[in-house]
Design a protein around this motif. Structure first.
Motif, mmCIF file in Angstrom:
data_model
loop_
_atom_site.group_PDB
_atom_site.id
_atom_site.type_symbol
_atom_site.label_atom_id
_atom_site.label_comp_id
_atom_site.label_asym_id
_atom_site.label_seq_id
_atom_site.Cartn_x
_atom_site.Cartn_y
_atom_site.Cartn_z
ATOM 1 N N GLU A 302 -15.866 -35.061 58.995
ATOM 2 C CA GLU A 302 -15.559 -34.186 58.165
ATOM 3 C C GLU A 302 -15.160 -34.955 56.686
ATOM 4 O OE1 GLU A 302 -14.275 -30.640 56.088
ATOM 5 O OE2 GLU A 302 -15.510 -31.108 57.865
ATOM 6 N N LEU A 306 -17.681 -34.526 53.266
ATOM 7 C CA LEU A 306 -17.069 -33.901 51.924
ATOM 8 C C LEU A 306 -17.598 -34.843 51.184
ATOM 9 C CD1 LEU A 306 -13.402 -33.029 52.575
ATOM 10 C CD2 LEU A 306 -15.090 -31.540 51.595
ATOM 11 N N VAL A 310 -19.352 -33.036 47.760
ATOM 12 C CA VAL A 310 -18.528 -32.511 46.538
ATOM 13 C C VAL A 310 -19.200 -33.592 45.296
ATOM 14 C CG1 VAL A 310 -16.322 -32.865 45.309
ATOM 15 C CG2 VAL A 310 -16.538 -32.115 47.767
ATOM 16 N N SER A 364 -9.978 -26.923 49.136
ATOM 17 C CA SER A 364 -10.624 -28.522 49.371
ATOM 18 C C SER A 364 -9.977 -29.333 48.423
ATOM 19 C CB SER A 364 -12.187 -28.305 48.913
ATOM 20 O OG SER A 364 -12.791 -27.303 49.558
ATOM 21 N N LYS A 367 -8.097 -31.927 51.211
ATOM 22 C CA LYS A 367 -9.197 -32.311 52.038
ATOM 23 C C LYS A 367 -10.004 -33.396 51.180
ATOM 24 C CE LYS A 367 -9.842 -28.793 55.023
ATOM 25 N NZ LYS A 367 -11.156 -27.624 55.524
ATOM 26 N N TRP A 368 -10.047 -33.240 49.921
ATOM 27 C CA TRP A 368 -11.214 -34.325 49.312
ATOM 28 C C TRP A 368 -10.123 -35.294 48.767
ATOM 29 C CZ3 TRP A 368 -10.793 -36.365 44.509
ATOM 30 C CH2 TRP A 368 -11.755 -37.418 44.067
#
Length: 368
Positions: A302, A306, A310, A364, A367-368
C-alpha cells in the motif's frame, strides 16, 4: 546519495572548515566551476550514445535457406513461424508503416521518410516470401511497392508476442552496504585512453546507478576533460562548470556545512572533491533507491502504491532572482514506472526540496 534514475546522484555531509577549490567566473567563454554537495568541480553532462545505429537498425546477419521461417498472410496480418511453436504476427498496416526500403527509411540518418497518413486503409500483401535476407512483401498498391524486413529486425521488434525484449535489457544490480567492499570503479587512464574504458564506465552507471573514477588528477581541467568524454556540458542555474565551498554563495544547503540526508538530486552531475584539508565531515552517503523500493513493495504494498501515484511538488527558491519548479508544477510521484512494462524506472526522493502538499485528499494525508 540515493539511486533513482539509475544515474550518478550525489550527497555529501559536511562540517567544519572543509575547503573546496573555488574561483570566480572568468570573463572568457571558459566555464566557472562545480556545484553541490561539498564536492568541488562538478560537471553536468548529457549522456551521448555512440554515432552508430541502434540494435534494431544495425546490419543483421542473413539466415541460411534451410533455416528460413515459414510465412503466411491474410487481409489483416502477416505471420512468421520461427519454429513449430514460435510465431510472430504483424499487422499489414504496421509492416507497411515500418518499411525499411530507401524510399521509406533513410539508411544513414535512421529517419522515416514515409508519410503514414498516405498508407491505404485496406493495405494488404499481394505476395509474401521468405528470402535468406528477410521477409519480402509485395503490396497491393498501384506501384506494387516491395518491402524487405531482415529476420533479426523482425524478431527484435516482434510485438505479438514480444520475443527478445527482456533479453536486450541491461541487468540492474540491486545492492546494499556490502558494495563498499568493491564499489564499481574504472581508472581515469582507462576512460581517457579509448571507448572501451568509456563503455565500462557508462556500463557501471547503467547496472549499479553510480560509478567511481579513480586516479583523476585533482584539477578543474582534468575534471572537465573527463566529463566531456560522455558528452557536451550543459548550462544550469549554477553555471556550466564551476567550483564551490561552504560559504552560502548560493541559496542552497549544499553551500553550507549542514549534513544532507539521502536524496535523488542532480543525477546528471559528475562530482570531484579537489581539496579537503583542515576540516571535518564531507562523507558521502550512497543508497540504492531501487533496492529500498523492492523491499518496500514486498513489505508494504500500500505504501509502495501511494509513492507510485501521489505527485510531489518541488521547488528551488533560495536565490532572490530565480525560482525553479518542475513541469507540470504538480510534480511527479516518488516511484516512476515504465508505461508498458510497469517496471520501476525512476526513484525521485528529495524531501528537502519538497513543496507544500496541499493537493492531498483529506483521507490520504496520514497514509501518505
Amino acid at each position: 546519495m540515493l539511486r533513482g534514475a539509475r544515474a550518478f546522484n550525489t550527497l555529501c555531509r559536511r562540517a567544519g572548515a572543509t575547503r573546496i577549490l573555488r574561483r570566480t567566473a572568468p570573463s572568457s567563454p571558459r566555464p566557472v566551476l562545480p556545484h553541490p554537495r561539498s564536492f568541488a568541480s562538478v560537471a553536468q553532462t548529457q549522456t551521448a550514445t555512440p554515432a552508430t545505429a541502434t540494435a534494431s537498425e544495425s546490419p543483421l546477419p542473413e539466415i541460411k535457406a534451410a533455416d528460413l521461417p515459414i510465412v503466411s498472410s491474410d487481409a489483416k496480418q502477416v505471420a512468421v513461424g520461427w519454429d513449430t511453436r514460435t510465431w510472430s504476427r504483424f499487422h499489414n498496416i504496421w509492416l507497411r508503416d515500418h518499411c525499411r526500403c530507401s524510399r521509406c527509411f533513410h539508411s544513414i540518418t535512421k529517419q522515416r521518410l514515409l508519410n503514414t497518413f498516405q498508407i491505404p486503409a485496406d493495405i494488404a500483401p499481394l505476395k509474401v516470401s521468405a528470402k535468406p535476407e528477410g521477409l519480402e512483401v509485395v503490396w497491393n498498391t498501384t506501384d506494387s511497392h516491395t518491402s524487405l524486413y531482415p529476420w533479426s529486425w523482425l524478431e527484435v521488434n516482434s510485438y505479438d508476442p514480444p520475443l527478445t525484449r527482456d533479453a536486450n535489457k541491461t541487468e540492474k544490480v540491486l545492492w546494499g552496504s556490502k558494495i563498499q567492499q568493491a564499489p564499481p570503479t574504472v581508472a581515469y587512464e582507462e576512460v581517457m585512453a579509448g571507448d572501451a574504458g568509456l563503455y565500462k564506465w557508462l556500463s557501471n552507471i547503467d547496472r549499479f546507478g553510480f560509478s567511481f573514477v579513480s586516479g583523476v588528477p585533482p584539477t578543474p581541467e582534468a575534471t572537465e576533460e573527463l566529463s566531456e568524454r560522455i558528452g557536451f556540458i550543459r548550462e544550469t542555474q549554477y553555471g556550466r562548470f564551476w567550483d564551490f565551498t561552504s560559504d552560502l554563495a548560493k541559496g542552497d544547503t549544499a553551500y553550507t556545512t549542514i549534513a544532507l540526508g539521502a536524496h535523488t538530486d542532480n543525477t546528471y552531475f559528475l562530482f570531484h572533491l579537489l581539496e579537503h584539508t583542515g576540516g571535518t565531515g564531507g562523507a558521502t552517503l550512497l543508497v540504492d533507491g531501487f533496492y529500498a523500493a523492492s523491499i518496500l513493495k514486498e513489505l508494504n504494498p500500500e505504501a509502495y502504491r501511494l509513492l507510485s501515484e501521489v505527485p510531489i511538488p518541488a521547488h528551488a527558491a533560495g536565490e532572490p532572482t530565480s525560482f525553479y519548479r518542475p513541469t507540470p508544477a504538480s510534480g511527479y510521484p516518488v516511484l516512476g514506472h515504465d508505461n508498458l512494462t510497469r517496471d520501476l524506472t525512476q526513484v525521485r526522493w528529495n524531501n528537502d526540496d519538497r513543496s507544500v502538499m496541499s493537493h492531498l485528499e483529506a483521507g490520504s494525508v496520514e497514509k501518505w
